[in-house]
Scaffold this motif. Sequence first.
Motif, PDB file in Angstrom:
ATOM      1  N   LEU A   1      40.107  29.943  47.389  1.00  0.00           N
ATOM      2  CA  LEU A   1      40.656  30.061  48.745  1.00  0.00           C
ATOM      3  C   LEU A   1      42.025  30.732  48.677  1.00  0.00           C
ATOM      4  O   LEU A   1      42.345  31.608  49.475  1.00  0.00           O
ATOM      5  CB  LEU A   1      40.759  28.671  49.385  1.00  0.00           C
ATOM      6  CG  LEU A   1      41.243  28.615  50.830  1.00  0.00           C
ATOM      7  CD1 LEU A   1      40.316  29.380  51.743  1.00  0.00           C
ATOM      8  CD2 LEU A   1      41.365  27.170  51.296  1.00  0.00           C
ATOM      9  N   GLU A   2      42.794  30.340  47.661  1.00  0.00           N
ATOM     10  CA  GLU A   2      44.114  30.935  47.466  1.00  0.00           C
ATOM     11  C   GLU A   2      44.014  32.426  47.170  1.00  0.00           C
ATOM     12  O   GLU A   2      44.841  33.214  47.597  1.00  0.00           O
ATOM     13  CB  GLU A   2      44.759  30.270  46.248  1.00  0.00           C
ATOM     14  CG  GLU A   2      46.030  29.501  46.518  1.00  0.00           C
ATOM     15  CD  GLU A   2      46.415  28.743  45.263  1.00  0.00           C
ATOM     16  OE1 GLU A   2      46.973  29.391  44.362  1.00  0.00           O
ATOM     17  OE2 GLU A   2      46.123  27.527  45.181  1.00  0.00           O
ATOM     18  N   ARG A   3      42.994  32.794  46.401  1.00  0.00           N
ATOM     19  CA  ARG A   3      42.866  34.178  45.946  1.00  0.00           C
ATOM     20  C   ARG A   3      41.962  35.013  46.850  1.00  0.00           C
ATOM     21  O   ARG A   3      41.569  36.128  46.487  1.00  0.00           O
ATOM     22  CB  ARG A   3      42.250  34.208  44.542  1.00  0.00           C
ATOM     23  CG  ARG A   3      42.996  33.395  43.529  1.00  0.00           C
ATOM     24  CD  ARG A   3      43.536  34.279  42.436  1.00  0.00           C
ATOM     25  NE  ARG A   3      44.135  33.559  41.350  1.00  0.00           N
ATOM     26  CZ  ARG A   3      45.382  33.113  41.362  1.00  0.00           C
ATOM     27  NH1 ARG A   3      46.134  33.305  42.439  1.00  0.00           N
ATOM     28  NH2 ARG A   3      45.881  32.485  40.325  1.00  0.00           N
ATOM     29  N   ARG A   4      41.590  34.482  47.956  1.00  0.00           N
ATOM     30  CA  ARG A   4      40.594  35.062  48.864  1.00  0.00           C
ATOM     31  C   ARG A   4      40.697  36.575  49.084  1.00  0.00           C
ATOM     32  O   ARG A   4      39.716  37.289  49.089  1.00  0.00           O
ATOM     33  CB  ARG A   4      40.770  34.356  50.203  1.00  0.00           C
ATOM     34  CG  ARG A   4      39.614  34.467  51.116  1.00  0.00           C
ATOM     35  CD  ARG A   4      39.879  33.545  52.273  1.00  0.00           C
ATOM     36  NE  ARG A   4      38.757  33.556  53.178  1.00  0.00           N
ATOM     37  CZ  ARG A   4      38.567  32.640  54.112  1.00  0.00           C
ATOM     38  NH1 ARG A   4      39.418  31.665  54.271  1.00  0.00           N
ATOM     39  NH2 ARG A   4      37.526  32.728  54.898  1.00  0.00           N
ATOM     40  N   LYS A   5      41.947  37.058  49.239  1.00  0.00           N
ATOM     41  CA  LYS A   5      42.112  38.483  49.566  1.00  0.00           C
ATOM     42  C   LYS A   5      42.358  39.330  48.333  1.00  0.00           C
ATOM     43  O   LYS A   5      42.509  40.548  48.429  1.00  0.00           O
ATOM     44  CB  LYS A   5      43.273  38.645  50.542  1.00  0.00           C
ATOM     45  CG  LYS A   5      42.988  37.935  51.860  1.00  0.00           C
ATOM     46  CD  LYS A   5      43.677  38.613  53.024  1.00  0.00           C
ATOM     47  CE  LYS A   5      43.136  38.141  54.348  1.00  0.00           C
ATOM     48  NZ  LYS A   5      44.064  37.251  55.063  1.00  0.00           N
ATOM     49  N   GLN A   6      42.399  38.704  47.164  1.00  0.00           N
ATOM     50  CA  GLN A   6      42.637  39.442  45.931  1.00  0.00           C
ATOM     51  C   GLN A   6      41.355  40.143  45.484  1.00  0.00           C
ATOM     52  O   GLN A   6      40.258  39.673  45.778  1.00  0.00           O
ATOM     53  CB  GLN A   6      43.029  38.427  44.864  1.00  0.00           C
ATOM     54  CG  GLN A   6      44.293  38.751  44.119  1.00  0.00           C
ATOM     55  CD  GLN A   6      44.743  37.570  43.298  1.00  0.00           C
ATOM     56  OE1 GLN A   6      45.206  36.561  43.820  1.00  0.00           O
ATOM     57  NE2 GLN A   6      44.582  37.681  42.000  1.00  0.00           N
ATOM     58  N   LEU A   7      41.510  41.240  44.733  1.00  0.00           N
ATOM     59  CA  LEU A   7      40.319  41.903  44.203  1.00  0.00           C
ATOM     60  C   LEU A   7      39.713  41.065  43.071  1.00  0.00           C
ATOM     61  O   LEU A   7      40.442  40.479  42.275  1.00  0.00           O
ATOM     62  CB  LEU A   7      40.668  43.290  43.673  1.00  0.00           C
ATOM     63  CG  LEU A   7      41.075  44.323  44.719  1.00  0.00           C
ATOM     64  CD1 LEU A   7      41.310  45.680  44.074  1.00  0.00           C
ATOM     65  CD2 LEU A   7      40.033  44.437  45.816  1.00  0.00           C
ATOM     66  N   GLY A   8      38.386  41.052  43.024  1.00  0.00           N
ATOM     67  CA  GLY A   8      37.682  40.251  42.028  1.00  0.00           C
ATOM     68  C   GLY A   8      38.116  40.564  40.598  1.00  0.00           C
ATOM     69  O   GLY A   8      38.221  39.673  39.762  1.00  0.00           O
ATOM     70  N   GLY A   9      38.377  41.858  40.331  1.00  0.00           N
ATOM     71  CA  GLY A   9      38.732  42.282  38.981  1.00  0.00           C
ATOM     72  C   GLY A   9      40.075  41.758  38.511  1.00  0.00           C
ATOM     73  O   GLY A   9      40.374  41.800  37.323  1.00  0.00           O
ATOM     74  N   THR A  10      40.918  41.244  39.432  1.00  0.00           N
ATOM     75  CA  THR A  10      42.244  40.782  39.030  1.00  0.00           C
ATOM     76  C   THR A  10      42.244  39.301  38.657  1.00  0.00           C
ATOM     77  O   THR A  10      43.268  38.758  38.253  1.00  0.00           O
ATOM     78  CB  THR A  10      43.276  40.991  40.159  1.00  0.00           C
ATOM     79  OG1 THR A  10      42.903  40.150  41.266  1.00  0.00           O
ATOM     80  CG2 THR A  10      43.314  42.423  40.620  1.00  0.00           C
ATOM     81  N   LEU A  11      41.101  38.618  38.820  1.00  0.00           N
ATOM     82  CA  LEU A  11      41.065  37.193  38.508  1.00  0.00           C
ATOM     83  C   LEU A  11      40.999  36.963  37.002  1.00  0.00           C
ATOM     84  O   LEU A  11      40.545  37.818  36.252  1.00  0.00           O
ATOM     85  CB  LEU A  11      39.833  36.546  39.146  1.00  0.00           C
ATOM     86  CG  LEU A  11      39.681  36.626  40.667  1.00  0.00           C
ATOM     87  CD1 LEU A  11      38.473  35.814  41.098  1.00  0.00           C
ATOM     88  CD2 LEU A  11      40.917  36.133  41.369  1.00  0.00           C
ATOM     89  N   SER A  12      41.413  35.768  36.578  1.00  0.00           N
ATOM     90  CA  SER A  12      41.276  35.395  35.169  1.00  0.00           C
ATOM     91  C   SER A  12      39.809  35.091  34.874  1.00  0.00           C
ATOM     92  O   SER A  12      38.998  34.946  35.793  1.00  0.00           O
ATOM     93  CB  SER A  12      42.117  34.166  34.872  1.00  0.00           C
ATOM     94  OG  SER A  12      41.511  33.028  35.441  1.00  0.00           O
ATOM     95  N   GLY A  13      39.477  34.962  33.590  1.00  0.00           N
ATOM     96  CA  GLY A  13      38.087  34.712  33.207  1.00  0.00           C
ATOM     97  C   GLY A  13      37.517  33.457  33.857  1.00  0.00           C
ATOM     98  O   GLY A  13      36.399  33.464  34.373  1.00  0.00           O
ATOM     99  N   GLY A  14      38.301  32.384  33.829  1.00  0.00           N
ATOM    100  CA  GLY A  14      37.834  31.125  34.416  1.00  0.00           C
ATOM    101  C   GLY A  14      37.611  31.261  35.911  1.00  0.00           C
ATOM    102  O   GLY A  14      36.590  30.803  36.451  1.00  0.00           O
ATOM    103  N   GLU A  15      38.559  31.921  36.567  1.00  0.00           N
ATOM    104  CA  GLU A  15      38.421  32.119  38.017  1.00  0.00           C
ATOM    105  C   GLU A  15      37.215  32.986  38.343  1.00  0.00           C
ATOM    106  O   GLU A  15      36.505  32.752  39.319  1.00  0.00           O
ATOM    107  CB  GLU A  15      39.697  32.765  38.578  1.00  0.00           C
ATOM    108  CG  GLU A  15      40.889  31.829  38.588  1.00  0.00           C
ATOM    109  CD  GLU A  15      42.218  32.558  38.742  1.00  0.00           C
ATOM    110  OE1 GLU A  15      43.253  31.882  38.824  1.00  0.00           O
ATOM    111  OE2 GLU A  15      42.231  33.814  38.756  1.00  0.00           O
TER     112      GLU A  15
END
Lengths: 235, 300
Positions: free
Chosen positions: A125-139
Motif C-alpha cells: 500500500l505504501e509503495r502503490r505508486k512506485q514502479l514494480g522494478g524498484t521494489l526489493s526482492g522480498g517486496e
Amino acid sequence: MLELKNIDAFYGNIQALRDVSIKVGEGEIITLIGANGAGKSTTLMTICGMVPPRKGEVLFEGRVLNDVSPEKIVQLGISQVPEGRLIFPDLTVQENLDMGAFLRSDKDGVNRDLDQVFGLFPILLERRKQLGGTLSGGEQQMLAISRALMARPKVLLLDEPSLGLAPLIIRQIFDIIKQINRESNTTIFLVEQNANQALKVAHRGYVMENGRITLEDACDKLLANDAVKKAYLGL
Amino acid sequence: MEYFLQLFLGGLSRGSIYALIALGYTMVYGIIELINFAHGEIYMIGAFMGLIVAGVLTAMGWPTLSILVIALIIAVLYSAAYGYTVEKIAYKPLRGAPRLAPLISAIGMSILLQNYVMLAQTPDFLPFPRLIPDLEFMGPYANFLATSDLFIIITSISVMVALTMFIKFTRMGKAMRATAQNRKMAMLVGVNVDQVISVTFMVGSGLAAVGGVLIASHIGQINFAIGFLAGIKAFTAAVLGGIGSIPGAVLGGLVLGWTESFAAGYISSDYEDVFAFCLLVLILIFRPAGLLGKQRSQKV
C-alpha cells in the motif's frame, strides 16, 4: 480438485516430465520438492497451459485442461506465482495488481480483494505508486503473490517463493501462505527447493527426480524419511 | 531569426509525420521484437486509400475539409485492416521461429505490397488533391508556416496524445504494456497475447495512414514507392529515440525532422538525407540503445 494423470511433457525433443501423477485436494497445501532441473517448474507450466503435455491428462474440477488456452485456465481459477516473480518492472505496484485482476469485471469484488492484499502486505500500500522494478526482492515476491491473489484463484501455484530471499522474509512469506490457505480456503500447490520449510508448511508432499515422482507421502512422514533427510534436508 | 523559426516549424511538421510512422515500428518491436519492414507500405496504402476517397468525394462535390476528415478515417480503417492481415499471414505463423525468419518475411511482404500497388495503380506519380485549404487567419503568418504544416502538427499531436491516453489508461493499453515487459507473465495473468499483437499492428498501421494522407495532401503527389524512403526515415527515427520506447519514437521523429530541416535550410537541401543518416550513425556509436532506450543487460 486438481489432478495430473501420467503426464509426459517435452521442451522440443527433450523430455522434462515422465509419467507424472499428482493429486491435489480442495483446501490442501501440497508441495513438490526436488533438485534444480528436476521438472518442478515444468509441472506448473503444464498445469497453466504454457507447456501442453504430450501424453496424459490435466484435470481440474472434472474438466480436461490439456488443450485449454492459458488465459482460459486463469479464468477457471488457477493462478501462478512464477519462479523469479516476473513482476512487470515498468508498471506501478497498483498496475501490477490490476493486471492480476485482468479477467475480472466485478469491480466491487476487485476492490475488496485489493483491500485484502494490502491487509496481508501493508508495505505494498505504501509503495502503490512506485514502479514494480524498484521494489526489493522480498517486496517483489509479496507483489507477485498479491497479483496472483487478485485473480481470486481456487488453486494458487507457487514456484519457489523463497528463492533469493533473507530467512526472516522467507518465514514471513510462508506464514502468509498458510494464512491464505486457512482464511480463504485457497488450495495451494507449492514448488520448493527449500524442502525443510516447504514440508513444514504443507500437508502432503511429492519428491521429484529427473522428471519423475519418486516419493509421495504426508509431510511429517517425509520429514522423517531417511532418503529425504539425506538428499534434501542436509541431515 | 525569422528564417530559423521557419525552419524550426517546418522541421516540426516533418518530424511529427516521422513520429507518427515511427510509433508503428516501435510499438510492434516493443511487443514481438520484430522490425516490421512492411510498415512503410502500410503508410503508402493509407495514402492511396486517401486518394481514392478524395477522388470520389471531390467528384460528388463535397467541401474539402470534410473530404479530408472522411479520407483520414477510411484510410485509417483500411490500413488497420491491412496491418491486421499482414500480421496474420506473414508473422503469426512464424512465431517461435528463429528471429531472422519473420524479418525476411517482413521484407517479402514489403516487396509484395509495393508491386501489387504498382500493378493496380500504375508506376507513375498520381496527383493528390490539396485537402488542407489555406485558412485566412493564417495569412500574416504564411511566411513561417503553411496552413497544411499547422494542420499536420496539430493532428499529429492530438493523435499522439490520444495514443498515450489509450496506452496509459485503458485495459487494452495496460495489457499491451504488460505484454511488452514480459510476455510469459502476461499470459499467466490471462492476457490473450495474440489479440494484443493484433491490436498493436492495427493501431500502428492506423497511425501510419494518418501520416500518409497528411503528407500526400501536403506534397501533392504519390506513387507506389513512397513508402520505402518514408519507412526508412521513420525507422531511423524509431532507432534514434530508442526502439521499443513510445516517447522515444516521438522524440526521434522530431529530432530527425529538425536535423533535416536545418541541414536543408543552412547547408543545402541535397544534403538533408546525408545529415539524417549521419545522425543515426552517431547515435548508434555513442548511445546504441537510442536517446530514450534502455540499455538492457542480457542474462546468460
